[in-house]
Design a protein around this motif. Sequence first.
Motif, PDB file in Angstrom:
ATOM      1  N   ASP A  84       0.842  -1.197   0.000  1.00  0.00           N
ATOM      2  CA  ASP A  84       0.000   0.000   0.000  1.00  0.00           C
ATOM      3  C   ASP A  84       0.874   1.242   0.000  1.00  0.00           C
ATOM      4  OD1 ASP A  84      -2.167  -1.648   0.072  1.00  0.00           O
ATOM      5  OD2 ASP A  84      -2.556  -1.400   2.206  1.00  0.00           O
ATOM      6  N   VAL A  85       0.449   2.256  -0.759  1.00  0.00           N
ATOM      7  CA  VAL A  85       1.283   3.433  -0.940  1.00  0.00           C
ATOM      8  C   VAL A  85       0.393   4.643  -1.208  1.00  0.00           C
ATOM      9  CG1 VAL A  85       1.500   3.014  -3.427  1.00  0.00           C
ATOM     10  CG2 VAL A  85       3.263   4.342  -2.246  1.00  0.00           C
ATOM     11  N   SER A  86       0.897   5.820  -0.838  1.00  0.00           N
ATOM     12  CA  SER A  86       0.226   7.070  -1.204  1.00  0.00           C
ATOM     13  C   SER A  86       1.277   8.080  -1.620  1.00  0.00           C
ATOM     14  CB  SER A  86      -0.619   7.618  -0.053  1.00  0.00           C
ATOM     15  OG  SER A  86       0.209   8.158   0.963  1.00  0.00           O
ATOM     16  N   ILE A  87       0.882   8.959  -2.532  1.00  0.00           N
ATOM     17  CA  ILE A  87       1.755  10.046  -2.941  1.00  0.00           C
ATOM     18  C   ILE A  87       0.901  11.298  -3.067  1.00  0.00           C
ATOM     19  CG2 ILE A  87       1.540   9.404  -5.391  1.00  0.00           C
ATOM     20  CD1 ILE A  87       4.390  10.543  -5.771  1.00  0.00           C
ATOM     21  N   ALA A  88       1.394  12.402  -2.496  1.00  0.00           N
ATOM     22  CA  ALA A  88       0.634  13.656  -2.473  1.00  0.00           C
ATOM     23  C   ALA A  88       1.521  14.798  -2.945  1.00  0.00           C
ATOM     24  CB  ALA A  88       0.117  13.944  -1.064  1.00  0.00           C
ATOM     25  N   ALA A  89       0.906  15.828  -3.507  1.00  0.00           N
ATOM     26  CA  ALA A  89       1.663  16.992  -3.969  1.00  0.00           C
ATOM     27  C   ALA A  89       0.723  18.147  -4.259  1.00  0.00           C
ATOM     28  CB  ALA A  89       2.472  16.658  -5.219  1.00  0.00           C
ATOM     29  N   ASN A  90       1.287  19.351  -4.221  1.00  0.00           N
ATOM     30  CA  ASN A  90       0.636  20.524  -4.794  1.00  0.00           C
ATOM     31  C   ASN A  90       1.130  20.634  -6.235  1.00  0.00           C
ATOM     32  OD1 ASN A  90       1.120  21.099  -1.740  1.00  0.00           O
ATOM     33  ND2 ASN A  90      -0.557  22.449  -2.312  1.00  0.00           N
ATOM     34  N   ILE A  91       0.201  20.682  -7.173  1.00  0.00           N
ATOM     35  CA  ILE A  91       0.571  20.683  -8.587  1.00  0.00           C
ATOM     36  C   ILE A  91       0.168  22.003  -9.224  1.00  0.00           C
ATOM     37  CG2 ILE A  91       0.253  19.547 -10.815  1.00  0.00           C
ATOM     38  CD1 ILE A  91      -0.346  16.969  -9.342  1.00  0.00           C
ATOM     39  N   LEU A 156      -2.893  10.561  -4.249  1.00  0.00           N
ATOM     40  CA  LEU A 156      -3.266   9.286  -4.846  1.00  0.00           C
ATOM     41  C   LEU A 156      -2.945   8.200  -3.836  1.00  0.00           C
ATOM     42  CD1 LEU A 156      -4.197   7.692  -7.388  1.00  0.00           C
ATOM     43  CD2 LEU A 156      -1.784   7.635  -8.082  1.00  0.00           C
ATOM     44  N   GLU A 157      -3.940   7.383  -3.518  1.00  0.00           N
ATOM     45  CA  GLU A 157      -3.767   6.396  -2.453  1.00  0.00           C
ATOM     46  C   GLU A 157      -4.186   5.015  -2.931  1.00  0.00           C
ATOM     47  OE1 GLU A 157      -4.610   7.472   1.763  1.00  0.00           O
ATOM     48  OE2 GLU A 157      -6.166   5.935   1.584  1.00  0.00           O
ATOM     49  N   LYS A 158      -3.341   4.023  -2.709  1.00  0.00           N
ATOM     50  CA  LYS A 158      -3.640   2.624  -3.009  1.00  0.00           C
ATOM     51  C   LYS A 158      -3.666   1.842  -1.708  1.00  0.00           C
ATOM     52  CE  LYS A 158      -1.580  -1.559  -4.976  1.00  0.00           C
ATOM     53  NZ  LYS A 158      -1.523  -2.238  -3.646  1.00  0.00           N
ATOM     54  N   GLY A 216       3.780   1.346   2.933  1.00  0.00           N
ATOM     55  CA  GLY A 216       3.380   0.517   4.059  1.00  0.00           C
ATOM     56  C   GLY A 216       2.329   1.199   4.906  1.00  0.00           C
ATOM     57  N   LEU A 217       1.237   1.627   4.289  1.00  0.00           N
ATOM     58  CA  LEU A 217       0.239   2.420   4.997  1.00  0.00           C
ATOM     59  C   LEU A 217      -0.406   1.668   6.149  1.00  0.00           C
ATOM     60  CD1 LEU A 217      -1.581   4.091   1.963  1.00  0.00           C
ATOM     61  CD2 LEU A 217       0.356   4.955   3.280  1.00  0.00           C
ATOM     62  N   GLY A 218      -0.547   0.370   5.969  1.00  0.00           N
ATOM     63  CA  GLY A 218      -1.199  -0.408   7.030  1.00  0.00           C
ATOM     64  C   GLY A 218      -2.695  -0.163   7.046  1.00  0.00           C
ATOM     65  N   LYS A 219      -3.406  -0.949   7.846  1.00  0.00           N
ATOM     66  CA  LYS A 219      -4.851  -0.835   7.932  1.00  0.00           C
ATOM     67  C   LYS A 219      -5.244  -0.030   9.159  1.00  0.00           C
ATOM     68  CE  LYS A 219      -9.063  -3.530   7.361  1.00  0.00           C
ATOM     69  NZ  LYS A 219      -9.627  -4.876   7.135  1.00  0.00           N
ATOM     70  N   SER A 220      -6.052   0.976   8.937  1.00  0.00           N
ATOM     71  CA  SER A 220      -6.505   1.823  10.040  1.00  0.00           C
ATOM     72  C   SER A 220      -7.472   1.064  10.927  1.00  0.00           C
ATOM     73  CB  SER A 220      -7.178   3.077   9.488  1.00  0.00           C
ATOM     74  OG  SER A 220      -7.765   3.817  10.524  1.00  0.00           O
ATOM     75  N   THR A 221      -7.415   1.339  12.223  1.00  0.00           N
ATOM     76  CA  THR A 221      -8.340   0.692  13.154  1.00  0.00           C
ATOM     77  C   THR A 221      -9.727   1.306  13.073  1.00  0.00           C
ATOM     78  OG1 THR A 221      -7.628   2.204  14.912  1.00  0.00           O
ATOM     79  CG2 THR A 221      -6.509   0.076  14.751  1.00  0.00           C
ATOM     80  N   LYS A 222      -9.815   2.494  12.482  1.00  0.00           N
ATOM     81  CA  LYS A 222     -11.110   3.152  12.347  1.00  0.00           C
ATOM     82  C   LYS A 222     -11.358   3.511  10.897  1.00  0.00           C
ATOM     83  CE  LYS A 222     -13.891   7.067  13.954  1.00  0.00           C
ATOM     84  NZ  LYS A 222     -13.921   8.317  14.748  1.00  0.00           N
ATOM     85  N   GLN A 223     -12.445   3.001  10.349  1.00  0.00           N
ATOM     86  CA  GLN A 223     -12.811   3.295   8.978  1.00  0.00           C
ATOM     87  C   GLN A 223     -14.275   3.713   8.909  1.00  0.00           C
ATOM     88  OE1 GLN A 223     -11.678  -0.300   6.780  1.00  0.00           O
ATOM     89  NE2 GLN A 223      -9.872   0.763   6.055  1.00  0.00           N
ATOM     90  N   GLU A 224     -14.552   4.675   8.072  1.00  0.00           N
ATOM     91  CA  GLU A 224     -15.910   5.136   7.856  1.00  0.00           C
ATOM     92  C   GLU A 224     -16.238   5.055   6.374  1.00  0.00           C
ATOM     93  OE1 GLU A 224     -16.314   9.029   9.451  1.00  0.00           O
ATOM     94  OE2 GLU A 224     -15.894   8.424  11.529  1.00  0.00           O
ATOM     95  N   VAL A 225     -17.503   4.765   6.079  1.00  0.00           N
ATOM     96  CA  VAL A 225     -17.945   4.663   4.699  1.00  0.00           C
ATOM     97  C   VAL A 225     -18.446   6.027   4.220  1.00  0.00           C
ATOM     98  CG1 VAL A 225     -19.604   3.604   3.120  1.00  0.00           C
ATOM     99  CG2 VAL A 225     -18.521   2.224   4.902  1.00  0.00           C
TER     100      VAL A 225
END
Length: 500
Positions: A84-91, A156-158, A216-225
Amino acid sequence: MQKLATSVLLIGVSFTQWYCAFAQAQKERANGIFDQAADIGEVGKPGKVFFAADNATYSVSGGGANMWFATDALHYVALQTNGDVSIAANIQWPTTGGDPHRKACLILRQSLAPDSAYVDIAVHGDGLCSIQYREFDGDATHEIQSNLSAPSRVRLEKRGDYVAMFIGERDDNMRPSGGSFRIQFKEPFYVGLGVCAHNNEKLETASFSNVVLKRGLGKSTKQEVECTLETISIASTDRRVLYHSKEYIEAPNWLPNGQAILFNSAGRIFSIPTKGGVPTQIATGTLNRLNNDHGVSPDGKSLVISDETQSGGSRIYTLPIEGGTPQLVTKRAPSYWHGWSPDGKTLIYSASRSGEFDIYTIPVGGGEETRLTTNAGLDDGPDYLPDGKSIYFHSDRTGKVHIWRMSADGTDQTQITTDDFSNWFPHPSPDGRWIVFISFAEDVQGHPANKDVSLKMMSLADGKIQTLAKLFGGQGTLDVPSWAPDSRSFAFVSYQQVSK
């Protein structure tokens, strides 16, 4: 002489070490946290990247004619990664006047081949922001357009097989843009920044600042739909986000005049313009427990709802399209509306009577109901063809939920789908050429929420089925008729588990 030779050798070693360190420093100066940069596909002008360490900004210049269809042309600065990976930026585009379709992207790619599977967030020269993706090598490119132009910051988050776009001002206030989807990458894959000029004779430069790469984002213990109302073109399969909400929303109906879409939320029904905007609630009198079985009359003047405010379960009511006092149609409960005859005279619905779920019709003004199916098990989700002669529905009478067709009087009941999926809620297009439906995995019981599902379309001319979208959804995604009046697109609701 020997001392001189030794000194020369030491000087040579020192120079080699210095040069390697210098070369590495230059590489880091050019590529920052990334370890490679390359042109992908056919580019008329070679690209380049410059990394300014003092403000952590990447200036990426790229050529190429496009990133679309089955091949790409761009400049890409990247590294390989796993999991799992995320990449962020101001474009930003430092210069104006370039091609409005030029693209500055955060990109995940399976490989550096021009036809590689990929997903990106593309900020176009004209401000359009979208997720673009090619599900597998050589496939066509698809798109989910955001309803926000030129956002300040994107991510962008996977996570697992799902990819999503987040937007905001800063990393601590990023929110989903809506429209997540399912795509599988083999490990390792690439993550990085890319620019396409959309004009092979030019080189365009975009600025990527405050780039943050997390692995290595890992799984959050709290998730909301969270929920997204979307539309999809059946020709291109491109999707467009109309409305994103933290409140649970379900079951869109496209009005016959094409001007608005209805959906239900928290027991109420709302209308939102198809061009976007703020939803407005439609008055339904004392009824405040509407479920997701609602729709619009063929002439667009009346609304039909299924509501559970009274004891005993869901009943069907009609009221003016602009809202008003509901008129009871079905005295017996539970009754769940699903279709309106093209002549506007008859409602068709599923109902449980004596423990059996079957399909019934009733005059719009109320009266005696007519039973159309009598098989044991579930018969549900009926909807008329536009000629009024046939009805499509789903049934589990053969042990698995499949799509069926029958004549308007209930005769000639015929199974239509025979695959390994569980197929629900068929909806014929207004032009009578297609039906769309939702598919669950074989082992899924019922039509629950929060599942991996596919939106599929069958050609009524030859019976061929194509998958239009893979997403996180289920209950509420495609329960009721949601075609645009021109039969070119339809509306649906997707869902996303957001880590908090």
